[in-house]
Design an enzyme around this catalytic site. Sequence first.
Site, PDB file in Angstrom:
ATOM      1  N   HIS A 103     110.043  94.325  18.519  1.00 40.24           N
ATOM      2  CA  HIS A 103     110.045  95.739  18.257  1.00 40.24           C
ATOM      3  C   HIS A 103     108.790  96.281  18.636  1.00 40.24           C
ATOM      4  CE1 HIS A 103     112.700  94.911  14.950  1.00 40.24           C
ATOM      5  NE2 HIS A 103     112.020  93.690  14.677  1.00 40.24           N
ATOM      6  N   GLU A 120     106.205  93.599  10.762  1.00 37.38           N
ATOM      7  CA  GLU A 120     106.938  93.037   9.859  1.00 37.38           C
ATOM      8  C   GLU A 120     106.506  91.444   9.478  1.00 37.38           C
ATOM      9  OE1 GLU A 120     111.094  93.004  11.051  1.00 37.38           O
ATOM     10  OE2 GLU A 120     110.753  91.627  12.535  1.00 37.38           O
ATOM     11  N   HIS A 178     111.524  87.491  18.532  1.00 36.97           N
ATOM     12  CA  HIS A 178     111.873  86.650  17.563  1.00 36.97           C
ATOM     13  C   HIS A 178     113.288  86.966  17.422  1.00 36.97           C
ATOM     14  CE1 HIS A 178     111.124  90.733  15.894  1.00 36.97           C
ATOM     15  NE2 HIS A 178     112.158  90.677  14.897  1.00 36.97           N
ATOM     16  N   ARG A 198     116.995  94.693  21.705  1.00 34.93           N
ATOM     17  CA  ARG A 198     117.812  93.528  21.536  1.00 34.93           C
ATOM     18  C   ARG A 198     117.482  93.146  22.898  1.00 34.93           C
ATOM     19  NH1 ARG A 198     122.312  96.138  19.739  1.00 34.93           N
ATOM     20  NH2 ARG A 198     122.215  96.222  17.625  1.00 34.93           N
TER      21      ARG A 198
END
Length: 323
Positions: A103, A120, A178, A198
């Site tokens: 991200h 996150e 991740h 991705r």
Amino acid sequence: MHKPYPLQFQPEFKERVWGGRALEQFGLTIPDGHIGEGWMIADHPNGTTKVLNGELAGLGLDEIRETYGRDWLGNKGVSEQGGRFPLLIKLLDCNDDLSIQVHPTDDYAGLPKGELGKTEMWYVLDAKPDAKIIYGLKENVTHDQLRDALENGTVMDTLQEVPVEAGDSFFIPAGTVHALCAGVLVAEIQQNSDTTYRIFDYNRPGLDGKPRELHIEDSLNVTVFKNTGATSMKTNQAVPGEWLTLASCPYFVVEKGMVNRSWNLSTSEDSFTILVVCEGSGQLFWNDTEVLDLKAGQCYLLPSSLGNYQLDGNTTVLRSYLP
């Protein structure tokens, strides 16, 4: 003005190629298909949750934000730019492996207009035996090595695999490569963003039968190769009646609390509080006489002006707020 009270929302469910049916174990009524994500508290163009309980039932979180602003969301909970709610709270059912992804930060030039970066954290609610996640690159992997691995189809050799079990907590700053893998059920607290790049998707078809889009250049641009700041921990040292800090960053603080008797707490004027019920059952009392029954899988938004409240019963909760 309505008196503040804990808000519960109707989740927005998302079908994902890697999803399953595990969210049903929380008593949630989920649509047909491979349901990977329950957006439990959301104020985003791709999903906005509506209040389920009390006098404001039917109002979207965006309407709550616009109507009640600082009074309910706190001094830090309202952006000067009239932006959306700062956090997004999800439950994730990983019936299959998620794509390897990364991200961006808030300042990445490639972000869609109005979108935030995405730092996150995950708290593992349940995990099958031998479940694992992908958590960062192996030590000393460079930009060029990652690019070569992506071109050669050897990207899995560059990634760290970590075994997981219920109660594990992972902090994932933007820029950390991740992926959740099959067999884990996770509560996710994140910046309010839906931007994912991705890197690799196991060459599998998406829900429409076509390969899902990869974002190689964006991924390489935003990946942090040294010192991502990612931290993880076991949380079984949590003590009833004390908060254990799982993640603390400029975007959120997340703490784990075990309740085994009445626990007196209060909100602060600076920030709303979000409670995610992880296991067990209990009660949430406020305003001297009001009470809500708590059960696993529920998520509540406590307005900053709620003031004193109590948790009781035998339950484990995550508490999130703005630092």
